[in-house]
Design a protein around this motif. Structure first.
Motif, PDB file in Angstrom:
ATOM      1  N   ILE A  10      -4.421  -2.870  -3.403  1.00  0.00           N
ATOM      2  CA  ILE A  10      -3.081  -3.446  -3.359  1.00  0.00           C
ATOM      3  C   ILE A  10      -2.096  -2.335  -3.014  1.00  0.00           C
ATOM      4  O   ILE A  10      -2.334  -1.165  -3.331  1.00  0.00           O
ATOM      5  CB  ILE A  10      -2.714  -4.100  -4.716  1.00  0.00           C
ATOM      6  CG1 ILE A  10      -1.406  -4.895  -4.602  1.00  0.00           C
ATOM      7  CG2 ILE A  10      -2.626  -3.055  -5.836  1.00  0.00           C
ATOM      8  CD1 ILE A  10      -1.131  -5.776  -5.822  1.00  0.00           C
ATOM      9  N   GLY A  11      -1.021  -2.706  -2.336  1.00  0.00           N
ATOM     10  CA  GLY A  11       0.013  -1.730  -2.029  1.00  0.00           C
ATOM     11  C   GLY A  11       0.740  -1.316  -3.296  1.00  0.00           C
ATOM     12  O   GLY A  11       1.309  -2.166  -3.996  1.00  0.00           O
ATOM     13  N   TRP A  12       0.723  -0.015  -3.599  1.00  0.00           N
ATOM     14  CA  TRP A  12       1.412   0.484  -4.793  1.00  0.00           C
ATOM     15  C   TRP A  12       2.902   0.605  -4.490  1.00  0.00           C
ATOM     16  O   TRP A  12       3.306   1.208  -3.488  1.00  0.00           O
ATOM     17  CB  TRP A  12       0.851   1.845  -5.193  1.00  0.00           C
ATOM     18  CG  TRP A  12       1.415   2.394  -6.471  1.00  0.00           C
ATOM     19  CD1 TRP A  12       0.900   2.263  -7.728  1.00  0.00           C
ATOM     20  CD2 TRP A  12       2.623   3.169  -6.623  1.00  0.00           C
ATOM     21  NE1 TRP A  12       1.701   2.886  -8.647  1.00  0.00           N
ATOM     22  CE2 TRP A  12       2.771   3.453  -7.997  1.00  0.00           C
ATOM     23  CE3 TRP A  12       3.580   3.636  -5.737  1.00  0.00           C
ATOM     24  CZ2 TRP A  12       3.838   4.198  -8.502  1.00  0.00           C
ATOM     25  CZ3 TRP A  12       4.653   4.371  -6.224  1.00  0.00           C
ATOM     26  CH2 TRP A  12       4.782   4.647  -7.588  1.00  0.00           C
ATOM     27  N   ARG A  13       3.703   0.000  -5.345  1.00  0.00           N
ATOM     28  CA  ARG A  13       5.153   0.105  -5.250  1.00  0.00           C
ATOM     29  C   ARG A  13       5.694   0.387  -6.656  1.00  0.00           C
ATOM     30  O   ARG A  13       5.138  -0.104  -7.653  1.00  0.00           O
ATOM     31  CB  ARG A  13       5.785  -1.184  -4.708  1.00  0.00           C
ATOM     32  CG  ARG A  13       5.258  -1.621  -3.345  1.00  0.00           C
ATOM     33  CD  ARG A  13       5.671  -0.665  -2.240  1.00  0.00           C
ATOM     34  NE  ARG A  13       5.238  -1.121  -0.923  1.00  0.00           N
ATOM     35  CZ  ARG A  13       4.098  -0.769  -0.339  1.00  0.00           C
ATOM     36  NH1 ARG A  13       3.256   0.048  -0.978  1.00  0.00           N
ATOM     37  NH2 ARG A  13       3.786  -1.209   0.869  1.00  0.00           N
ATOM     38  N   PRO A  14       6.783   1.157  -6.787  1.00  0.00           N
ATOM     39  CA  PRO A  14       7.300   1.476  -8.125  1.00  0.00           C
ATOM     40  C   PRO A  14       7.589   0.233  -8.961  1.00  0.00           C
ATOM     41  O   PRO A  14       7.397   0.247 -10.184  1.00  0.00           O
ATOM     42  CB  PRO A  14       8.588   2.252  -7.819  1.00  0.00           C
ATOM     43  CG  PRO A  14       8.382   2.829  -6.464  1.00  0.00           C
ATOM     44  CD  PRO A  14       7.560   1.825  -5.724  1.00  0.00           C
TER      45      PRO A  14
END
Length: 423
Positions: A10-14
């Motif tokens: 999954i795309g890691w985002r803050p």
């Protein structure tokens, strides 16, 4: 070099960092390279790495499809991020993001967005050499992504599948195939996803992106802010029936749902892969890279002039070049201005706070007369400086707040800056 299995990611985002850490079945994550500082990695990313979760940096600003040679500083920054994260590969896009400058003797313009390269022999020659330059500067393999587009270039000589096949054959580069972008191009450009999959070298796939979007007035917008539609999952199943890709990843950049919803989307992705007979366990041995002759300056200039004319019409109001769909160009221009306003609001959240409801209209008016020539942070400063030079906002309290914000970052008064600009 063989690329080993990545698995499901999954795309890691803050905004979803805590949720990603707790999600079951996450084998790897992807981070936006430009949003990552090698010496100050977020605690969440460090914990994921300590658990053995692979982290892949995904660049968005290199502009490998542009007419100029890749910027050495950007390549160095991408290499540093790969080293800091212990990544097995890095990824970028088959796109251009800026045009103009010395090569074309015209102002340098920034798109703030990924724009399609023309599928011509000239553009392919430039792209291949730029990719070889990047490969030589990076410590790990490079994979490049097909992009979504609203616009078709006139006079194209190849389909997307043919373009990608020749690209891999000539450079040995890996591919990051975004099935959501194949769907976008099907709706917006009438391109058949199955035909593209048949033509492109699926054995060169490093991993796959899956994302959502929405349709409005017959145009599909690749938003990364909506659920993955069944049509995209169908393309993923078709791809999985042809090859077992080393990895598959869910992208979500905005409008983040509850963690349970993201987990359901990941389950749907696994189901689509299984329906195609794939378990994300593939490997890819790239072909040997043939020796290639250097691209001439004349070729780069031809590509640069075409890209500068196209980008200038989108962001500077110059005439639409012959052969382009004028309505689609207007849609793209509005989308670029809207994205620009959104990103500036994120990198400088004080501006919409100070200006309130007037922020968006003021910024869109500014964008119509002032193309972006630097990054978004520079754009935020220029926008605020223009407002102050024009005596806005008229509310004295807001004006003082904006002036204080601007001076703290620009280091000079708006009035002096305006005088210098006129001089």
């Amino acid at each position: 070099m063989t690329l080993e299995r990545l698995g499901t990611g999954i795309g890691w985002r803050p905004e979803i960092a805590d949720a990603v850490e707790r999600m079951p079945g996450i084998d790897w994550v992807e981070v936006v390279a430009e949003n990552t500082c090698p010496g100050h990695l977020p605690d969440s990313l460090r914990r994921l790495r300590e658990r053995g979760v692979t982290v892949v940096p995904h660049g968005v600003s290199l502009g490998l499809g542009g007419a100029d040679r890749p910027d050495e500083h950007r390549l160095t920054a991408l290499a540093e991020r790969a080293a800091a994260l212990g990544s097995p590969l890095v990824t970028e896009h088959i796109a251009f993001v800026r045009a103009g400058g010395p090569l074309t003797a015209s102002p340098l313009l920034e798109a703030g967005h990924l724009l399609p390269v023309p599928r011509t022999r000239d553009a392919l020659d430039v792209l291949c050499e730029n990719i070889r330059i990047a490969q030589a500067s990076l410590p790990v393999p490079l994979a490049v992504e097909n992009i979504a587009a609203l616009i078709c270039w006139p006079g194209e000589e190849m389909t997307e599948g043919q373009f990608l096949y020749d690209l891999v054959d000539r450079t040995g580069v890996r591919l990051l195939i975004d099935v959501a972008n194949l769907h976008t191009n099907h709706v917006n450009r009438g391109e058949d996803p199955a035909e593209a999959l048949t033509e492109l070298p699926v054995e060169a796939i490093a991993y796959v992106h899956v994302a959502g979007g929405f349709e409005r007035d017959g145009v599909w917008h690749d938003s990364h802010a909506h659920p993955v539609p069944p049509a995209v999952l169908d393309i993923l199943t078709d791809l999985a029936s042809r090859v077992t890709p080393p990895g598959v990843l869910l992208e979500r950049d905005e409008n983040f749902p509850e963690p349970a919803e993201l987990e359901r989307e990941l389950a749907a992705i696994r189901g689509a892969m299984a329906a195609g007979g794939s378990d994300t366990g593939g490997r890819f041995d790239p072909p040997a890279r043939p020796t290639a002759s250097a691209v001439t300056d004349a070729t780069r200039q031809r590509v640069g002039l075409a890209q500068a004319a196209m980008l200038s019409s989108l962001v500077a109001g110059t005439p639409v070049p012959e052969g382009f769909d004028r309505e689609r160009m207007r849609v793209q221009a509005r989308a670029l201005a809207s994205k620009r306003a959104d990103v500036v609001a994120k990198v400088a959240p004080e501006l919409p706070e100070i200006l309130g409801d007037a922020y968006r209209l003021a910024f869109l008016a500014y964008a119509q007369e002032r193309p972006m020539t630097g990054g978004y942070r520079r754009d935020a400063l220029d926008f605020a400086g223009r407002l102050l030079s024009d005596g806005r906002p008229e509310d004295r309290t807001s004006h003082r707040r904006l002036e204080k914000w601007w001076q703290a970052r620009a280091g000079e008064t708006p009035r002096r800056r305006a005088l210098l600009r006129r001089g």
